[in-house]
Design an enzyme around this catalytic site. Structure first.
Site, short mmCIF file in Angstrom:
data_model
loop_
_atom_site.label_atom_id
_atom_site.label_comp_id
_atom_site.label_asym_id
_atom_site.label_seq_id
_atom_site.Cartn_x
_atom_site.Cartn_y
_atom_site.Cartn_z
N ASP A 8 -32.51 -29.66 17.13
CA ASP A 8 -32.34 -29.45 18.56
C ASP A 8 -33.61 -29.96 19.24
O ASP A 8 -34.46 -30.62 18.61
CB ASP A 8 -32.01 -27.99 18.90
CG ASP A 8 -33.18 -27.04 18.67
OD1 ASP A 8 -34.25 -27.48 18.18
OD2 ASP A 8 -33.03 -25.84 18.99
N CYS A 65 -34.99 -26.54 13.94
CA CYS A 65 -35.00 -25.98 15.30
C CYS A 65 -36.31 -25.20 15.44
O CYS A 65 -37.23 -25.40 14.65
CB CYS A 65 -33.75 -25.14 15.58
SG CYS A 65 -33.54 -23.67 14.57
N THR A 67 -37.03 -22.04 14.93
CA THR A 67 -37.26 -21.13 13.80
C THR A 67 -36.56 -21.56 12.52
O THR A 67 -36.89 -21.06 11.44
CB THR A 67 -36.71 -19.73 14.14
OG1 THR A 67 -35.31 -19.87 14.43
CG2 THR A 67 -37.42 -19.12 15.34
N HIS A 98 -32.50 -22.03 -8.25
CA HIS A 98 -31.63 -20.87 -8.43
C HIS A 98 -30.39 -20.89 -7.54
O HIS A 98 -29.35 -20.38 -7.95
CB HIS A 98 -32.41 -19.58 -8.13
CG HIS A 98 -33.44 -19.25 -9.15
ND1 HIS A 98 -34.01 -17.99 -9.28
CD2 HIS A 98 -34.04 -20.02 -10.12
CE1 HIS A 98 -34.89 -18.00 -10.27
NE2 HIS A 98 -34.94 -19.22 -10.78
N HIS A 133 -27.88 -19.66 -13.44
CA HIS A 133 -27.94 -20.00 -12.01
C HIS A 133 -26.66 -20.73 -11.58
O HIS A 133 -26.13 -20.47 -10.51
CB HIS A 133 -29.19 -20.83 -11.71
CG HIS A 133 -30.45 -20.11 -12.09
ND1 HIS A 133 -30.77 -18.88 -11.58
CD2 HIS A 133 -31.43 -20.45 -12.97
CE1 HIS A 133 -31.91 -18.48 -12.11
NE2 HIS A 133 -32.33 -19.41 -12.96
C1 RB5 Z 1 -34.45 -22.92 21.19
O1 RB5 Z 1 -35.19 -22.33 22.21
C2 RB5 Z 1 -34.41 -22.01 19.96
O2 RB5 Z 1 -33.63 -20.90 20.21
C3 RB5 Z 1 -33.87 -22.79 18.77
O3 RB5 Z 1 -34.67 -23.90 18.55
C4 RB5 Z 1 -33.84 -22.07 17.44
O4 RB5 Z 1 -35.06 -21.49 17.13
C5 RB5 Z 1 -32.71 -21.17 17.22
O5 RB5 Z 1 -32.53 -20.57 16.15
#
Ligand code: RB5
Length: 149
Positions: A8, A65, A67, A98, A133
């Site tokens: 993203d 993204c 996170t 695994h 596994h």
């Molecule tokens: C975008 O602001 C953020 O929500 C996205 O990049 C991501 O971390 C979502 O899981």
């Protein structure tokens, strides 16, 4: 390997850096977007990449993204996808050995560029392990047969 890569807006910059490295190391890259840092919705790009892995069009996928969490949640909605969030190189190694992970999800805001690149390198270089596994992964696949339409 043939690798699909998507992000993203939060992961766009890291996607561009990683794509450059992968092309240098002679992998075939399928870029599923996004194409800028303009705000967009991570499920759209997770779905494009996960679909390619699910149908066997690519060997593996990389999703980025802020996170990595939203990408992992979305990608695991696709049959045959085992998408993993890896916090460190040990988890990256084990997710291959695994869990036979076929998509890695990276958090551009959660870890430094250097940490993400190290995690990715280990993940790309680690083969899957068989034996117990493989039997466990077969159980995951069997659950998909029961629960996915
Ligand atoms: C975008 O602001 C953020 O929500 C996205 O990049 C991501 O971390 C979502 O899981």
């Amino acid at each position: 390997m043939k690798i699909a890569i998507g992000s993203d807006h939060a992961g766009y910059k890291l996607k561009s850096i990683i794509s450059g490295y992968l092309l240098e190391s002679s992998h075939v890259i399928v870029d599923t977007g996004t194409d800028s840092t303009n705000s967009c919705d991570y499920p759209d790009f997770a779905a494009r990449t996960a679909r390619l892995v699910s149908i066997g069009e690519v060997d593996r996928g990389i999703l980025i993204c802020g996170t990595g969490i939203g990408m992992a949640i979305t990608a695991n909605k696709f049959k045959g996808v085992r998408a993993t969030l890896c916090s460190n190189t040990e988890e990256a190694k084990l997710s291959r050995q695994h869990n036979h992970a076929n998509i890695i999800c990276l958090g551009s805001r959660s870890r430094s560029k250097e940490e993400n690149l190290s995690i990715l390198q280990v993940w790309l270089d680690t083969p899957v392990e068989g034996g117990r596994h493989r039997n466990r992964v077969k159980k995951i696949i069997s659950l998909e047969q029961d629960n996915f339409k």
